[in-house]
Write a protein that holds these residues in place. Structure first.
Motif, PDB file in Angstrom:
ATOM      1  N   VAL A  20       0.846  -1.194   0.000  1.00 21.23           N
ATOM      2  CA  VAL A  20       0.000   0.000   0.000  1.00 21.23           C
ATOM      3  C   VAL A  20       0.883   1.246   0.000  1.00 21.23           C
ATOM      4  N   LEU A  21       1.589   1.469   1.104  1.00 25.46           N
ATOM      5  CA  LEU A  21       2.538   2.585   1.164  1.00 25.46           C
ATOM      6  C   LEU A  21       3.847   2.254   0.455  1.00 25.46           C
ATOM      7  N   THR A  22       4.099   0.980   0.230  1.00 25.32           N
ATOM      8  CA  THR A  22       5.261   0.543  -0.536  1.00 25.32           C
ATOM      9  C   THR A  22       4.770  -0.374  -1.646  1.00 25.32           C
ATOM     10  N   ASN A  23       5.648  -0.608  -2.629  1.00 25.74           N
ATOM     11  CA  ASN A  23       5.272  -1.597  -3.629  1.00 25.74           C
ATOM     12  C   ASN A  23       5.507  -2.983  -3.017  1.00 25.74           C
ATOM     13  N   ASN A  24       5.297  -4.003  -3.745  1.00 31.01           N
ATOM     14  CA  ASN A  24       5.432  -5.353  -3.196  1.00 31.01           C
ATOM     15  C   ASN A  24       6.851  -5.909  -3.310  1.00 31.01           C
ATOM     16  N   GLU A  25       7.786  -5.031  -3.598  1.00 30.01           N
ATOM     17  CA  GLU A  25       9.175  -5.464  -3.722  1.00 30.01           C
ATOM     18  C   GLU A  25       9.948  -5.100  -2.456  1.00 30.01           C
ATOM     19  N   VAL A  26      10.832  -5.980  -2.054  1.00 32.75           N
ATOM     20  CA  VAL A  26      11.700  -5.724  -0.907  1.00 32.75           C
ATOM     21  C   VAL A  26      13.128  -5.988  -1.363  1.00 32.75           C
ATOM     22  N   LEU A  27      13.994  -5.023  -1.126  1.00 30.77           N
ATOM     23  CA  LEU A  27      15.410  -5.207  -1.406  1.00 30.77           C
ATOM     24  C   LEU A  27      16.070  -5.727  -0.136  1.00 30.77           C
ATOM     25  N   ILE A  28      16.966  -6.672  -0.285  1.00 26.15           N
ATOM     26  CA  ILE A  28      17.634  -7.270   0.864  1.00 26.15           C
ATOM     27  C   ILE A  28      19.122  -6.955   0.778  1.00 26.15           C
ATOM     28  N   THR A  29      19.636  -6.298   1.836  1.00 24.81           N
ATOM     29  CA  THR A  29      21.060  -5.978   1.856  1.00 24.81           C
ATOM     30  C   THR A  29      21.857  -7.225   2.219  1.00 24.81           C
ATOM     31  N   GLU A  30      23.172  -7.142   2.078  1.00 27.46           N
ATOM     32  CA  GLU A  30      24.039  -8.276   2.398  1.00 27.46           C
ATOM     33  C   GLU A  30      23.924  -8.717   3.857  1.00 27.46           C
ATOM     34  N   ARG A  36      12.637  -0.830   1.753  1.00 27.98           N
ATOM     35  CA  ARG A  36      11.385  -0.567   1.051  1.00 27.98           C
ATOM     36  C   ARG A  36      11.435   0.837   0.459  1.00 27.98           C
ATOM     37  N   LYS A  37      10.625   1.061  -0.563  1.00 20.91           N
ATOM     38  CA  LYS A  37      10.541   2.367  -1.213  1.00 20.91           C
ATOM     39  C   LYS A  37       9.132   2.919  -1.007  1.00 20.91           C
ATOM     40  N   MET A  38       9.065   4.201  -0.574  1.00 15.95           N
ATOM     41  CA  MET A  38       7.778   4.862  -0.367  1.00 15.95           C
ATOM     42  C   MET A  38       7.643   6.046  -1.316  1.00 15.95           C
ATOM     43  N   ASN A  39       6.417   6.375  -1.643  1.00 16.16           N
ATOM     44  CA  ASN A  39       6.109   7.466  -2.546  1.00 16.16           C
ATOM     45  C   ASN A  39       6.021   8.782  -1.757  1.00 16.16           C
ATOM     46  N   VAL A  40       6.776   9.804  -2.160  1.00 22.47           N
ATOM     47  CA  VAL A  40       6.767  11.065  -1.416  1.00 22.47           C
ATOM     48  C   VAL A  40       5.425  11.795  -1.518  1.00 22.47           C
ATOM     49  N   ARG A  41       4.692  11.585  -2.586  1.00 26.08           N
ATOM     50  CA  ARG A  41       3.371  12.227  -2.700  1.00 26.08           C
ATOM     51  C   ARG A  41       2.376  11.616  -1.715  1.00 26.08           C
TER      52      ARG A  41
END
Length: 167
Positions: A20-30, A36-41
């Motif tokens: 909802v506030l993020t897309n359904n993708e999650v980046l995983i660090t080492e 997660r990425k959020m929309n500034v608008r």
């Protein structure tokens, strides 16, 4: 009552985070941290709604401290994270502020959101939500999770109530 009339009766917003506030993708660090990425608008719309006196809560199964810090920075005080039973958290929030569920807009995107959606006046979801939600929601945003769907519903409510302003 059509969904535009229902939008005009909303006094409270509750949002899920992932999808909802993020897309359904999650980046995983080492080191295993989830990003997660959020929309500034979406964030701006949340700030505007809070400034206009609307209650906003978050109910999420996630436990990200980074997400929590971002939401707190936007002014959200009621953040329920790490929640496995969203209906219990919803009822706690409603009881705490003695809210009428009919005036609550909830936006979720997947099966854990289903029970809360059945209890609110306006159940909404992003267009890329789980298909099981579509039969029970009142409104499907034309935008995907993390791509402005939160701003879409907040702006609709505020515009219909004469509280959205360009200044």
């Amino acid at each position: 009552m059509n969904h535009l009339e229902v939008f005009s009766t909303i006094h409270t917003f509750i949002f899920d985070v992932d999808g909802v506030l993020t897309n359904n993708e999650v980046l995983i660090t080492e080191n295993g941290e989830l990003l997660r990425k959020m929309n500034v608008r979406d964030g701006l719309a949340i700030k505007i709604a809070i400034d206009k006196g609307y209650k906003i809560a978050i109910i999420t199964g996630g436990r990200s401290e980074g997400v929590k810090k971002r939401l707190e920075a936007l002014g959200i005080k009621d953040i329920y994270s790490g929640i496995s039973n969203k209906l219990e958290a919803f009822e706690e929030f409603v009881d705490l502020y003695e809210l009428d569920p009919v005036g609550i807009l909830y936006m979720g995107d997947d099966l854990p959101d289903y029970p809360v959606m059945r209890r609110v006046g306006l159940a909404t979801c992003p267009k890329n939500s789980a298909p099981e939600l579509f039969p029970i929601v009142n409104y499907v945003s034309p935008l995907c999770g993390g791509e402005g769907c939160v701003r879409d519903v907040i702006e609709k409510v505020l515009r219909l109530q004469g509280k959205w302003s360009e200044d």
